[in-house]
Design an enzyme around this catalytic site. Structure first.
Site, PDB file in Angstrom:
ATOM      1  N   CYS A 273     -54.768  41.270 -64.511  1.00  0.00           N
ATOM      2  CA  CYS A 273     -55.220  42.137 -65.501  1.00  0.00           C
ATOM      3  C   CYS A 273     -56.865  42.663 -65.140  1.00  0.00           C
ATOM      4  O   CYS A 273     -57.120  43.691 -64.972  1.00  0.00           O
ATOM      5  CB  CYS A 273     -55.092  41.547 -66.512  1.00  0.00           C
ATOM      6  SG  CYS A 273     -53.396  41.423 -67.220  1.00  0.00           S
TER       7      CYS A 273
HETATM    8  N1  LIG Z   1     -49.053  39.127 -65.320  1.00  0.00           N
HETATM    9  C1  LIG Z   1     -49.837  39.253 -66.535  1.00  0.00           C
HETATM   10  O1  LIG Z   1     -50.545  38.220 -67.017  1.00  0.00           O
HETATM   11  C2  LIG Z   1     -50.026  40.615 -67.344  1.00  0.00           C
HETATM   12  C3  LIG Z   1     -50.571  40.355 -68.599  1.00  0.00           C
HETATM   13  C4  LIG Z   1     -50.639  41.462 -69.524  1.00  0.00           C
HETATM   14  C5  LIG Z   1     -50.245  42.747 -69.021  1.00  0.00           C
HETATM   15  N2  LIG Z   1     -49.723  42.864 -67.854  1.00  0.00           N
HETATM   16  C6  LIG Z   1     -49.170  44.166 -67.424  1.00  0.00           C
HETATM   17  O2  LIG Z   1     -47.935  44.280 -67.420  1.00  0.00           O
HETATM   18  C7  LIG Z   1     -47.363  44.987 -66.188  1.00  0.00           C
HETATM   19  C8  LIG Z   1     -46.284  44.123 -65.683  1.00  0.00           C
HETATM   20  O3  LIG Z   1     -47.202  43.070 -65.078  1.00  0.00           O
HETATM   21  P1  LIG Z   1     -46.362  41.798 -64.390  1.00  0.00           P
HETATM   22  O4  LIG Z   1     -47.555  41.159 -63.973  1.00  0.00           O
HETATM   23  O5  LIG Z   1     -45.180  41.462 -64.977  1.00  0.00           O
HETATM   24  O6  LIG Z   1     -45.701  42.422 -62.793  1.00  0.00           O
HETATM   25  P2  LIG Z   1     -44.834  41.790 -61.723  1.00  0.00           P
HETATM   26  O7  LIG Z   1     -44.989  42.336 -60.722  1.00  0.00           O
HETATM   27  O8  LIG Z   1     -44.882  40.398 -62.026  1.00  0.00           O
HETATM   28  O9  LIG Z   1     -43.479  42.316 -62.287  1.00  0.00           O
HETATM   29  C9  LIG Z   1     -42.862  43.764 -62.234  1.00  0.00           C
HETATM   30  C10 LIG Z   1     -41.367  43.829 -61.852  1.00  0.00           C
HETATM   31  O10 LIG Z   1     -41.236  45.168 -62.048  1.00  0.00           O
HETATM   32  C11 LIG Z   1     -40.118  45.444 -61.095  1.00  0.00           C
HETATM   33  N3  LIG Z   1     -40.001  46.699 -60.717  1.00  0.00           N
HETATM   34  C12 LIG Z   1     -41.036  47.534 -60.197  1.00  0.00           C
HETATM   35  N4  LIG Z   1     -40.770  48.592 -60.071  1.00  0.00           N
HETATM   36  C13 LIG Z   1     -39.677  48.800 -60.907  1.00  0.00           C
HETATM   37  C14 LIG Z   1     -38.666  49.962 -61.389  1.00  0.00           C
HETATM   38  N5  LIG Z   1     -39.123  51.179 -61.082  1.00  0.00           N
HETATM   39  N6  LIG Z   1     -37.773  49.814 -62.232  1.00  0.00           N
HETATM   40  C15 LIG Z   1     -37.470  48.380 -62.524  1.00  0.00           C
HETATM   41  N7  LIG Z   1     -38.328  47.199 -62.211  1.00  0.00           N
HETATM   42  C16 LIG Z   1     -39.093  47.693 -61.334  1.00  0.00           C
HETATM   43  C17 LIG Z   1     -40.699  44.517 -59.934  1.00  0.00           C
HETATM   44  O11 LIG Z   1     -39.468  44.267 -59.134  1.00  0.00           O
HETATM   45  C18 LIG Z   1     -41.068  43.150 -60.720  1.00  0.00           C
HETATM   46  O12 LIG Z   1     -40.195  42.338 -61.133  1.00  0.00           O
HETATM   47  C19 LIG Z   1     -48.480  45.371 -65.628  1.00  0.00           C
HETATM   48  O13 LIG Z   1     -48.823  46.868 -66.227  1.00  0.00           O
HETATM   49  C20 LIG Z   1     -49.585  44.624 -65.709  1.00  0.00           C
HETATM   50  O14 LIG Z   1     -50.786  45.167 -66.099  1.00  0.00           O
HETATM   51  C21 LIG Z   1     -49.659  41.958 -66.889  1.00  0.00           C
END
Ligand SMILES: NC(=O)c1ccc[n+]([C@@H]2O[C@H](COP(=O)([O-])OP(=O)(O)OC[C@H]3O[C@@H](n4cnc5c(N)ncnc54)[C@H](O)[C@@H]3O)[C@@H](O)[C@H]2O)c1
Length: 443
Positions: A273
């Protein structure tokens, strides 16, 4: 669309929730919706993740494989790569990545691609919620028109909202359930239904007037952290030149019971983030003829930290008449923060590569990463060295990059020729200065 009927389905736990993107954000949501009595269908493009979930395994350590396995066993949760099954869902939450492009520009292509997949199967009566962090306007101006290519109209046929995630990996005092959740719909009905849905997963829902406010709220939270970390990182370099220990200054300032909140310096920003999200806002601000100067400045200060650390290592080795070239250097920690198996955007990678560029022979030690993962940006080709004193003593310098508890083991640093500590981990272990490394430099 029949809003009351959908709320009733949610409240009577008959609703099926689709979660797209089963990563750090999607999986905790699965866990909490399941705990709240709802049934969840998880979607991911990665078949390996889907297969692991079917076996009841979690690929993210802190999510807890047991709780995921329990949800699979009770039939509350199934994962699939078959996006046609989106039709079965009453509500669909999008948790896909929102990275930055090579020029620090937002990359919403995952949101767009997911929107197109949903649009092909959208049916009247569904609620779609975007969870991925993004700039204000994405839900209204980008996702909505993509969903409306289905021929269905937002508000009349389906509902649409934004609700940001507030995960803090490894945190013990708050979890997904006890962290209040902000929800903003593109209209009042969307806010109402999305709030009803999250009430099953979290203790407190905070409805706001629009999706834009909810999008902006997440960015304010992350910009706040980025700017304050940059401030303390800059002060670290100033105090360092003056021979003042910034850590002692922060401890003293913390005793003020009001108007101060401690932030700590470090080797640079990490995690999904803080290093990325603020630039989503500064990029969008340009469209309105505005400069977000604090965001850019904080980015500049924080992104210089790995170079600052490497310069400290070089000057500390210089005192031992050793150049970086050919020196054996051990970096402690690949994770971007303590006690977790999350190395995304970790500054340790840049520190290791800068040291290697200068000709140093670099290893790392991190029990959370037996092997360094190949990432989009890095491929170290290294395995962790053992976490013991005999190993540490073989290096010319040990750089503390992550404050894992395992590095607080008594005697671990005894007799190590040089420790460069970016986390103030080592000094408190040796209050009298005895039993520690031969030389300790804070960076
Ligand atoms: N990790 C954190 O602590 C956190 C906290 C707050 C917000 N976010 C936000 O949440 C969102 C997701 O982050 P994350 O950390 O969970 O990412 P991540 O990479 O852990 O997970 C994303 C998942 O989405 C899948 N994916 C990718 N493209 C896809 C598609 N087209 N269709 C279906 N699945 C798909 C990937 O295979 C993966 O499993 C981002 O916008 C991030 O900024 C993350």
């Amino acid at each position: 669309m029949d809003v009351t009927a959908l709320v009733r389905r949610i409240e009577s736990k008959q609703a099926l929730v689709g979660i797209i993107g089963l990563g750090y954000v999607g999986l905790p949501l699965v866990r909490e919706f399941a705990a709240g009595g709802l049934t969840i269908l998880g979607f991911d493009v990665d078949p390996a993740k889907v297969a692991a979930l079917h076996r009841g395994e979690s690929y993210i350590q802190h999510i807890g494989a047991d709780r995921v396995a329990a949800a699979v066993k009770t039939g509350r949760f199934a994962a699939t790569t078959d996006f046609d099954r989106l039709r079965e869902c009453d509500a669909i939450a999008i948790c896909v990545p929102t990275p930055l492009g090579p020029h620090r520009e937002p990359d919403n292509s995952f949101i767009h691609a997911t929107g197109r997949e949903i649009a092909k199967r959208l049916r009247p009566g569904q609620l779609v919620i975007l969870e991925s962090t993004t700039y204000p306007g994405t839900t209204d101006e980008e996702l909505r028109p993509i969903l409306e290519t289905s021929g269905l109209a937002c508000g009349r046929d389906f509902l649409l909202a934004f609700s940001p995630e507030r995960e803090d990996p490894g945190r013990k005092d708050f979890d997904t359930r006890s962290t209040p959740k902000v929800v903003g719909g593109v209209d009042a009905a969307s806010t109402e239904v999305a709030a009803a849905l999250y009430a099953a997963a979290v203790d407190k829902v905070v409805p706001v007037s629009s999706a834009r406010v909810a999008e902006s709220c997440k960015l304010l939270e992350n910009v706040f952290r980025s700017v304050n970390i940059a401030l303390v990182n800059e002060l670290k370099t100033v105090f360092d030149r003056m021979g003042i220990d910034v850590w002692e200054v922060i401890e003293a300032a913390k005793t003020k019971p009001f108007g101060f909140m401690p932030f700590y310096p470090g080797p640079g920003l990490g995690g999904h983030c803080i290093p990325l999200d603020p630039f989503y806002l500064s990029w969008k601000a340009a469209e309105y003829g505005q400069w977000a100067r604090f965001i850019e400045l904080a980015g500049e200060v924080n992104s210089q930290m790995p170079r600052w650390v490497v310069a400290k290592v070089a000057s500390a080795l210089n005192e031992d008449a050793k150049p970086l070239k050919g020196s054996r250097i051990l970096v402690l920690g690949l994770a971007y923060k303590a006690n977790i198996d999350d190395d995304r955007e970790s500054p340790s990678y840049e520190i290791i590569e800068l040291l290697r560029d200068a000709g140093a022979l670099v290893d790392y030690c991190d029990p959370f990463f037996p092997t360094a993962r190949k990432t989009r940006k890095h491929d170290l080709g290294l395995k962790t060295v053992p976490c013991d004193n005999a190993t540490f003593r073989r290096f010319d310098a040990v750089v503390v990059s992550t404050a894992h508890d395992v590095f607080r083991t008594p005697g671990l640093f005894a007799g190590v020729p040089l420790v460069v500590d970016t986390r103030n981990l080592v000094a408190p272990l040796h209050p009298g200065g005895d039993g520690g490394p031969r030389r300790l430099v804070k960076a």
